[in-house]
Scaffold this motif. Structure first.
Motif, short mmCIF file in Angstrom:
data_model
loop_
_atom_site.label_atom_id
_atom_site.label_comp_id
_atom_site.label_asym_id
_atom_site.label_seq_id
_atom_site.Cartn_x
_atom_site.Cartn_y
_atom_site.Cartn_z
N VAL A 125 -51.44 84.28 5.48
CA VAL A 125 -53.07 84.58 5.50
C VAL A 125 -54.06 83.53 4.68
CG1 VAL A 125 -54.52 86.56 5.37
CG2 VAL A 125 -51.78 86.99 5.96
N ARG A 126 -53.90 83.72 3.47
CA ARG A 126 -54.84 82.81 2.93
C ARG A 126 -55.60 81.86 3.56
NH1 ARG A 126 -58.41 83.18 -1.98
NH2 ARG A 126 -59.51 81.40 -2.31
N THR A 127 -54.42 80.61 4.04
CA THR A 127 -54.11 79.14 4.31
C THR A 127 -54.83 79.48 5.86
OG1 THR A 127 -52.68 78.69 2.90
CG2 THR A 127 -52.80 77.18 4.65
N SER A 128 -53.93 79.93 6.51
CA SER A 128 -54.41 80.33 8.17
C SER A 128 -56.40 81.20 8.35
CB SER A 128 -53.36 81.74 8.75
OG SER A 128 -52.22 81.45 8.94
N ILE A 129 -56.64 81.58 7.08
CA ILE A 129 -58.27 82.17 7.37
C ILE A 129 -58.84 81.20 7.13
CG2 ILE A 129 -59.73 83.15 6.54
CD1 ILE A 129 -58.05 85.60 5.62
N GLU A 130 -58.39 80.17 6.25
CA GLU A 130 -59.22 79.17 6.12
C GLU A 130 -59.09 77.78 6.58
OE1 GLU A 130 -58.40 77.54 1.71
OE2 GLU A 130 -59.55 79.49 0.85
N VAL A 131 -58.23 77.97 7.53
CA VAL A 131 -58.19 76.98 8.82
C VAL A 131 -58.82 77.31 9.49
CG1 VAL A 131 -56.31 75.61 10.11
CG2 VAL A 131 -55.84 75.72 7.84
N ILE A 132 -59.40 78.74 10.22
CA ILE A 132 -59.72 78.47 11.38
C ILE A 132 -61.30 78.63 10.92
CG2 ILE A 132 -60.12 80.97 12.74
CD1 ILE A 132 -57.26 81.79 12.05
N VAL A 133 -61.67 79.22 9.47
CA VAL A 133 -62.95 78.74 9.24
C VAL A 133 -63.50 78.11 8.93
CG1 VAL A 133 -64.13 79.74 7.01
CG2 VAL A 133 -62.87 81.15 8.34
#
Length: 210
Positions: free
Chosen positions: A152-160
Motif C-alpha cells: 500500500v505504501r509503495t503504491s501510494i508513493e508511486v502514484i503520488v
C-alpha cells in the motif's frame, strides 16, 4: 517538573519541526529528486502558486476528510496538528535555508535532510499523539482491503510521485532513495526517540505511551 503529557507534546511539536527541516533540506537539494509527496506539492506550487507548505496542508486536509468519511469518525487531534504544523514549518525553513547551486552542496543538503527527516518522524511518532494524514490513509486502505502495508505504501508513493512528475515536480534518484530508505532510518531512529522520551520523563516502562 514537567509531566509526561507535557513531554509528549514537546516531542510531538519538536518532531514536526525537525521533520519539516529535513523536508526543506531535501527540497533545497532537489537536484537529486525529493520525496514522493513533496514532488506533488512542488508540482502544484509550480503550476498553481500558493506555497509548498500550503499544498502540504491542503492535500493533508483532503486526505483527512476522505479517511474521516470512510471511517465515520474524526481522527485524533494530533493528526490535525500534524497537517497544520508540517506545512507551516516547511514554508518557514524553505524561507530560512539558503539556496544551494553546486552539486556537492545539494548532495550534502539532501543526505543530511533524509537523516533529519528520520529523527523528526521518530520524535513526533514516539509520544503516540496521532498519525499524520498520509499514514492514516495508508492504514485505512490496509484495513479495508487487507493488503500489506509495504504494498500500500509503495503504491501510494508511486502514484503520488507520478502525479507530481506530470506537474513538473523534481523526480530523481533521490525520490527512489527516500521511498526505499526512509523506513530503514526510522526503524533505528524511533526506538532511540522513545527511549529518550522515557528518560527525560523519568518513566520506567514504555506502557505509559500506549
Amino acid at each position: 517538573m514537567m509531566t509526561l503529557k507535557q513531554w509528549r507534546w514537546i516531542f510531538f511539536i519538536v518532531g514536526q519541526m525537525i521533520l519539516s527541516l529535513g523536508i526543506a533540506m531535501t527540497i533545497k537539494g532537489q537536484l537529486l529528486g525529493i520525496g514522493p509527496w513533496d514532488v506533488l506539492h512542488v508540482g502544484l506550487y509550480q503550476n498553481i502558486g500558493l506555497s509548498i507548505g500550503s499544498w502540504s496542508i491542503l492535500t493533508g486536509l483532503l486526505i483527512v476528510l476522505i479517511t474521516a468519511a470512510a471511517q465515520k469518525k474524526w481522527p485524533k487531534y494530533g493528526t490535525w496538528l500534524n497537517m497544520l504544523l508540517l506545512g507551516t514549518f516547511i514554508d518557514l525553513f524553505n524561507w530560512l535555508l539558503p539556496d544551494v547551486t553546486s552539486i556537492a552542496a545539494q548532495v550534502v543538503f539532501f543526505v543530511t535532510g533524509v537523516v533529519i527527516m528520520s529523527y523528526g518522524i521518530g520524535l513526533y511518532v514516539s509520544p503516540n499523539m496521532g498519525a499524520g494524514p498520509r499514514d492514516s490513509l495508508m492504514l485505512l486502505i490496509v484495513h479495508k482491503f487487507n493488503i500489506s502495508v509495504k504494498l500500500v505504501r509503495t503504491s501510494i508513493e508511486v502514484i503520488v510521485a507520478l502525479l507530481g512528475w506530470a506537474l513538473g515536480g523534481p523526480v530523481g534518484i533521490g525520490t527512489v532513495l527516500i521511498a526505499l530508505l526512509i523506513g530503514q532510518f526510522v526503524h533505528y531512529a524511533m526506538p532511540q526517540c522513545q527511549r529518550l522520551l522515557l528518560k527525560v520523563a523519568k518513566q520506567e516502562n514504555s506502557e505509559v505511551l500506549l
